[in-house]
Design an enzyme around this catalytic site. Structure first.
Site, PDB file in Angstrom:
ATOM      1  CB  CYS A  32      -0.802   0.071   1.207  1.00 20.05           C
ATOM      2  SG  CYS A  32      -1.816   1.546   1.792  1.00 20.05           S
ATOM      3  CB  CYS A  35       0.474   1.979   3.960  1.00 21.43           C
ATOM      4  SG  CYS A  35      -1.152   1.401   3.958  1.00 21.43           S
TER       5      CYS A  35
END
Length: 111
Positions: A32, A35
């Site tokens: 991600c 993230c």
């Protein structure tokens, strides 16, 4: 030095649900990009606010039972817990100033 802690299915209850101060949980995954983008911001918050709250990272791919329990559908998801209760959550990365503003408003409910 960073005060970020790592949670998993073996220590989530201890680190998050039984904590004596508010805990901000970052549900993330290795794949991600947002993230990874928010990680330095969370590390700064963990250091700057260590007296006020604990910041914990939880890899959603490695801990699917917890992610499922809290209905994490997108990453990153940030959830604020206090005395074992979920009191606030957001989905997606935010600039530090916006995240701190929202977090401070949520923390007001814990006083």
């Amino acid at each position: 030095m960073t005060d970020l802690r790592i949670a998993d299915e073996t220590n989530f209850d201890e680190l998050v649900l039984r904590a004596d101060k508010p805990v901000l949980v970052d549900f993330w995954a290795q794949w991600c990009p947002p993230c990874h983008q928010i990680l330095p911001i969370l590390a700064q918050i963990a250091d700057e606010r260590r007296d006020q709250l604990t910041v914990v990272k939880l890899n959603s791919d490695e801990n699917p039972a917890i992610s499922s329990k809290y209905r994490v559908m997108a990453l990153p998801t940030l959830m604020l817990f206090h005395h074992g209760e979920l009191i606030w959550s957001i989905v997606g990365a935010r600039p530090k100033a916006k995240l701190l503003k929202d977090l401070d408003e949520a923390l007001l409910t814990t006083v």
